[in-house]
Design an enzyme around this catalytic site. Structure first.
Site, mmCIF file in Angstrom:
data_model
loop_
_atom_site.group_PDB
_atom_site.id
_atom_site.type_symbol
_atom_site.label_atom_id
_atom_site.label_comp_id
_atom_site.label_asym_id
_atom_site.label_seq_id
_atom_site.Cartn_x
_atom_site.Cartn_y
_atom_site.Cartn_z
ATOM 1 C CB ALA A 28 -0.864 -0.012 1.252
ATOM 2 N N GLY A 37 0.401 -5.119 0.714
ATOM 3 C CA GLY A 37 -0.708 -5.129 -0.237
ATOM 4 C C GLY A 37 -0.306 -5.734 -1.576
ATOM 5 C CD GLU A 47 -2.691 -7.587 2.401
ATOM 6 O OE1 GLU A 47 -2.333 -6.432 2.093
ATOM 7 O OE2 GLU A 47 -3.332 -7.846 3.425
ATOM 8 C CD GLU A 99 1.175 -5.863 5.511
ATOM 9 O OE1 GLU A 99 1.977 -6.763 5.845
ATOM 10 O OE2 GLU A 99 0.481 -5.933 4.474
HETATM 11 C C1 3H9 Z 1 0.549 -2.412 3.335
HETATM 12 O O1 3H9 Z 1 0.785 -2.832 2.243
HETATM 13 C C2 3H9 Z 1 -0.767 -2.592 4.013
HETATM 14 C C3 3H9 Z 1 -1.637 -3.548 3.282
HETATM 15 O O2 3H9 Z 1 -1.878 -4.654 4.086
HETATM 16 C C4 3H9 Z 1 -2.918 -2.914 2.810
HETATM 17 C C5 3H9 Z 1 -3.759 -2.296 3.894
HETATM 18 C C6 3H9 Z 1 -5.096 -1.746 3.484
HETATM 19 N N1 3H9 Z 1 4.591 3.537 0.072
HETATM 20 O O3 3H9 Z 1 13.190 2.065 0.319
HETATM 21 P P1 3H9 Z 1 13.591 2.776 -0.915
HETATM 22 C C7 3H9 Z 1 9.287 5.076 -1.229
HETATM 23 S S1 3H9 Z 1 1.688 -1.542 4.205
HETATM 24 C C8 3H9 Z 1 5.037 4.770 -0.187
HETATM 25 O O4 3H9 Z 1 14.594 3.855 -0.805
HETATM 26 P P2 3H9 Z 1 14.756 0.345 -1.926
HETATM 27 C C9 3H9 Z 1 10.397 5.379 -0.249
HETATM 28 O O5 3H9 Z 1 9.933 6.236 0.773
HETATM 29 C C10 3H9 Z 1 3.081 -1.464 3.130
HETATM 30 N N2 3H9 Z 1 6.325 5.028 -0.508
HETATM 31 O O6 3H9 Z 1 14.036 1.758 -2.060
HETATM 32 C C11 3H9 Z 1 11.412 6.032 -1.158
HETATM 33 O O7 3H9 Z 1 11.010 7.374 -1.365
HETATM 34 P P3 3H9 Z 1 12.094 8.542 -1.499
HETATM 35 C C12 3H9 Z 1 3.809 -2.735 3.089
HETATM 36 C C13 3H9 Z 1 7.163 3.989 -0.541
HETATM 37 O O8 3H9 Z 1 14.963 -0.147 -3.286
HETATM 38 C C14 3H9 Z 1 11.250 5.305 -2.479
HETATM 39 O O9 3H9 Z 1 9.953 4.709 -2.424
HETATM 40 N N3 3H9 Z 1 5.004 -2.575 2.310
HETATM 41 C C15 3H9 Z 1 6.761 2.694 -0.260
HETATM 42 O O10 3H9 Z 1 15.900 0.439 -0.990
HETATM 43 C C16 3H9 Z 1 12.268 4.193 -2.679
HETATM 44 O O11 3H9 Z 1 12.245 3.334 -1.544
HETATM 45 C C17 3H9 Z 1 6.148 -2.183 2.871
HETATM 46 O O12 3H9 Z 1 6.248 -1.982 4.059
HETATM 47 C C18 3H9 Z 1 5.399 2.468 0.033
HETATM 48 N N4 3H9 Z 1 4.909 1.235 0.286
HETATM 49 O O13 3H9 Z 1 13.688 -0.607 -1.201
HETATM 50 C C19 3H9 Z 1 7.316 -2.023 1.931
HETATM 51 N N5 3H9 Z 1 7.821 1.868 -0.367
HETATM 52 O O14 3H9 Z 1 12.929 8.152 -2.662
HETATM 53 C C20 3H9 Z 1 8.062 -0.762 2.243
HETATM 54 C C21 3H9 Z 1 8.860 2.633 -0.698
HETATM 55 O O15 3H9 Z 1 11.270 9.761 -1.667
HETATM 56 N N6 3H9 Z 1 9.118 -0.515 1.303
HETATM 57 N N7 3H9 Z 1 8.477 3.925 -0.814
HETATM 58 O O16 3H9 Z 1 12.857 8.524 -0.193
HETATM 59 C C22 3H9 Z 1 10.306 -1.172 1.362
HETATM 60 O O17 3H9 Z 1 10.512 -2.079 2.142
HETATM 61 C C23 3H9 Z 1 11.372 -0.735 0.408
HETATM 62 O O18 3H9 Z 1 11.047 0.549 -0.030
HETATM 63 C C24 3H9 Z 1 11.561 -1.636 -0.839
HETATM 64 C C25 3H9 Z 1 12.511 -0.945 -1.837
HETATM 65 C C26 3H9 Z 1 12.174 -2.967 -0.384
HETATM 66 C C27 3H9 Z 1 10.246 -1.896 -1.519
#
Ligand code: 3H9
Length: 706
Positions: A63, A107, A110, A130
């Site tokens: 999400a 998500g 999911e 999450e």
């Molecule tokens: C969820 O899904 C809830 C569901 O159950 C549905 C409920 C209804 N959203 O980390 P990076 C941004 S909860 C918004 O540097 P990497 C991040 O801030 C979610 N922004 O890259 C950054 O921005 P900036 C569950 C996001 O390659 C840019 O993208 N998912 C999100 O080192 C690059 O990110 C997670 O918890 C996001 N979801 O790593 C996954 N994700 O450049 C969270 C990233 O402006 N994300 N951004 O600073 C991660 O673990 C890592 O970002 C990922 C990539 C491994 C994907």
């Protein structure tokens, strides 16, 4: 059709591609786009099957986390729409295959589980992270995952949030096939194989969740593990409750239960704090005034001066990142000792199965021990990690100037000393910077980067890049005594000791802070780190202490008795040989009471609440001064430093975020009371006063700086 989602065709297979860089998050428009595309493909007679894939570097990474803040502040009511959309995807009469590369997280997984099949690239990762954001899966993850992978795996994945590599995901039944080579082509071929078969809907499957005795056993085991690993966290337990619902309720009722638990977590202070931490970790990399394209030095070779515990740990960081590193000590004996510790540390990691012997050998081969400066001309960076003493540091820097190339970065691992004074020992202060590692340096994930008044932009930008390269979070701070971390920590430990003098017991102060979520209480931390370090620094700075200011009475006396903490078997506590368990010591208690009496301090009953406020608000007040002086760039930098460097609980968001959650007016008022009771050490920070009186928060302060 939303631009975020495109629909194309490969013969009789429809291909739905998500295009929402950088991570294809389910931002507004994406779920709707998927729904519309599936509906179109379902209605198109020429389409026999559907593939859902992510454009760019990843499948859907979850999400859009930014949306959660909008929901909890009442600006939007999103999230509630996901489940009906996924139900429609799952109900599609044509087979839908999710093609996963990069990360299918939250998500994203999911969505993939609402598809009928999943294929993945060999390096793909799946997960329900999450709980790392203080929430639980909120789009059916806790209901579909146990149906695919069984209750034990699902509960573990939802409660701890660790990513699962494709090969394991295949073994667990989360994905159906690993595709080597072209993922899309492989997914299209796989989809064609499924044409004519009735879609296999995850929500209909029950064989992996029907053995109630096994389910209960599995859930109890994960609940036990949560107690050990996730102290104080709300989400992991709720995630297990939601998985349990999958074992007891029909699918739709389970989804409803999940929604209820999801919302409970989402609106909690914990999730707000942990989301703050997620963005904080990324925010600290952005340095106002230093452009992204600032030229950087290429670090091909490093050198470390000083083979003690810190020097050894720093050397390991470079070797771990594949960077050859010179490891210098004065004598062969000291060098051998330092090297033996490095070897022992690596061997312990090998024994735990987290490193292979071959990897250890490779890393050891990158470390070149030396007692001379002969090869220092080859180093692009030198990190000094000698004793914490100004005269010694200056001597080393004067030597380094002679033996290094002019463009080399000269970094000091000092934890408190004036970086500008160290730089003054060289004629190239622009190359000098502080690289304050935290102990154990090979483990702790933070690097406090201290810019001197002359440190060049290139040296700063390269330092931030080095932090990333050696797998640390670099936090840039200004130069002052103790910088950000230790300057604040000094106030925290000072109050902890004052509380002892006023009537609290050592173990009481530690327990209150441990229960708040700190990794250890302040006194136990002192024993772990070694009380002699602070003692030496206090002696070095004695001449700077203003007269008439209250000083802790006992810390120096404890050191004078040879009680340096765990390493001498006694400090604030006593320790049995070979055991780190602190044991309250009547000798220390008697000493505290005696000194308090001599100083005329009236001992009294001290509440948990007072212990918490005196220690944490001391951090907050000094943090506000630090912000005002521009020593920290933003409040979030302080929070990240405390979470990563000082065992501050992530679910409190760091001291500044915690103060925001309490309310700055309330914090300010209490600090004013402390000032009345305890004097000028509690003078409220002008910035805190200003923010509190204008109804603002530290988050507002940060926003204004963006
Ligand atoms: C969820 O899904 C809830 C569901 O159950 C549905 C409920 C209804 N959203 O980390 P990076 C941004 S909860 C918004 O540097 P990497 C991040 O801030 C979610 N922004 O890259 C950054 O921005 P900036 C569950 C996001 O390659 C840019 O993208 N998912 C999100 O080192 C690059 O990110 C997670 O918890 C996001 N979801 O790593 C996954 N994700 O450049 C969270 C990233 O402006 N994300 N951004 O600073 C991660 O673990 C890592 O970002 C990922 C990539 C491994 C994907």
């Amino acid at each position: 059709m939303s631009e975020l989602v495109s629909l194309t065709k490969d013969g009789d297979v429809a291909v739905i591609t998500i295009n929402n860089p950088p991570v294809n998050a389910l931002s507004p428009g994406v779920p709707e786009g998927i729904k519309e595309s599936v509906a179109k493909a379902a209605a198109d007679d020429t389409v026999k099957a559907i593939v859902l894939i992510g454009g760019g570097r990843t499948f859907i990474a979850g999400a859009d986390i930014k949306e959660f803040g909008k929901m909890t502040s009442g600006k939007t009511e999103r999230g509630v729409g996901f489940n009906p959309i996924l139900a429609q995807v799952e109900a599609c009469p044509k087979p839908i295959v999710a093609a996963i590369h990069g990360t299918a997280f939250g998500g994203g997984l999911e969505t993939a589980m609402a598809c009928h099949y999943r294929v993945a690239a060999p390096k793909a990762l799946v997960g329900q992270p999450e709980c790392k954001l203080g929430i639980i899966p909120g789009a059916g993850g806790t209901q579909r995952l146990p149906r695919l992978a069984g209750v034990a795996v699902a509960a573990e994945m939802c409660a701890f949030g660790d990513p699962v590599p494709a090969a394991k995901a295949l073994q667990f039944g989360i994905i159906d096939k690993i595709i080597d080579g072209d993922l899309l082509a492989g997914a299209v071929e796989f989809a064609r194989e499924k044409v004519g078969q009735p879609p296999r809907r995850t929500c209909d499957q029950t064989d992996k969740i029907s053995n109630q005795a096994e389910n209960e056993k599995a859930l109890a085991a994960v609940r036990d593990a949560v107690k050990k690993r996730s102290r104080g966290l709300m989400a992991p337990g709720k995630a297990i409750d939601a998985v349990e619902a999958a074992t007891k309720l029909p699918f739709e009722a389970g989804v409803e239960k999940e929604q209820e638990l999801f919302k409970e977590c989402l609106y909690s202070d914990q999730s707000k704090a942990m989301i703050h931490v997620f963005f904080g970790e990324r925010a600290v990399a952005k340095i106002p005034g230093i452009a992204k394209d600032t030229p950087q030095l290429e670090i091909k070779r490093a050198a470390v001066v000083g083979g003690g515990t810190m020097g050894g740990g720093i050397t390991m960081n470079y070797a771990n990142a594949g960077i050859p590193v010179l490891f210098k000590e004065i004598s062969q004996e000291a060098l051998d000792k330092g090297l033996a510790i490095i070897k022992k540390n690596y061997a312990a990691t090998v024994a735990k199965g987290r490193l292979t012997q071959e990897q250890m050998d490779q890393r050891m081969a990158l470390i070149e021990p030396t007692t001379s400066y002969d090869k220092f001309k080859e180093a692009d960076i030198v990190v000094e990690a000698v004793f914490e003493e100004m005269s010694l540091k200056k001597k080393v820097f004067a030597e380094l100037e002679k033996v290094t190339k002019p463009e080399a970065i000269l970094a000091s691992n000092t934890s408190t000393l004036n970086v500008d004074e160290i730089a003054s020992a060289t004629s190239r202060p622009a190359q000098v910077i502080g690289h304050h590692f935290f102990s154990p340096a090979n483990v702790m994930r933070v690097l406090e980067i201290v810019r001197g008044k002359d440190s060049s932009d290139t040296v700063i930008a390269t330092s931030m890049a080095i932090a990333k390269k050696i797998n640390k979070v670099g936090i840039l701070v200004g130069n002052c005594r103790g910088f950000v971390g230790n300057r604040m920590f000094h106030c925290y430990q000072r109050e902890a000791q004052f509380l002892l003098e006023e009537g609290a017991r050592v173990e009481h102060v530690d327990k209150v802070l441990y229960d708040y979520g700190m990794a250890m209480g302040p006194l136990a931390v002192g024993d772990l780190a070694g009380l002699d370090v602070g003692w030496r620094i206090r002696k070095e700075y004695k001449h700077l202490e203003p007269a008439g200011i209250r000083q802790p009475l006992v810390a120096d006396l404890i050191c004078e008795r040879g009680r340096y903490g765990q390493k001498t078997g006694a400090g604030w506590y006593k320790y049995e040989a070979g055991n780190r368990q602190p044991i309250p010591d009547p000798e220390v208690q008697a000493l505290i009471e005696e000194e308090a009496k001599k100083a005329g301090i009236q001992r009294r009953e001290i509440s948990d609440q007072e212990i918490l406020e005196r220690t944490i608000y001391a951090l907050v007040n000094e943090g506000a001064n630090i912000l005002d002086e521009g020593i920290a760039l933003r409040a979030v930098d302080i929070d990240m430093l405390y979470i990563l460097g000082y065992g501050y609980p992530a679910h409190r968001g760091g001291p500044m975020k915690y103060a925001d959650a309490v309310g700055l007016k309330k914090v300010y008022d209490r600090i004013c009371e402390f000032e009345k009771q305890h004097g000028s050490l509690w003078a409220p920070a002008p910035l805190l006063k200003k923010l509190a009186e204008s109804g603002q928060s530290f988050a507002d302060f940060d926003k204004a700086k963006e």
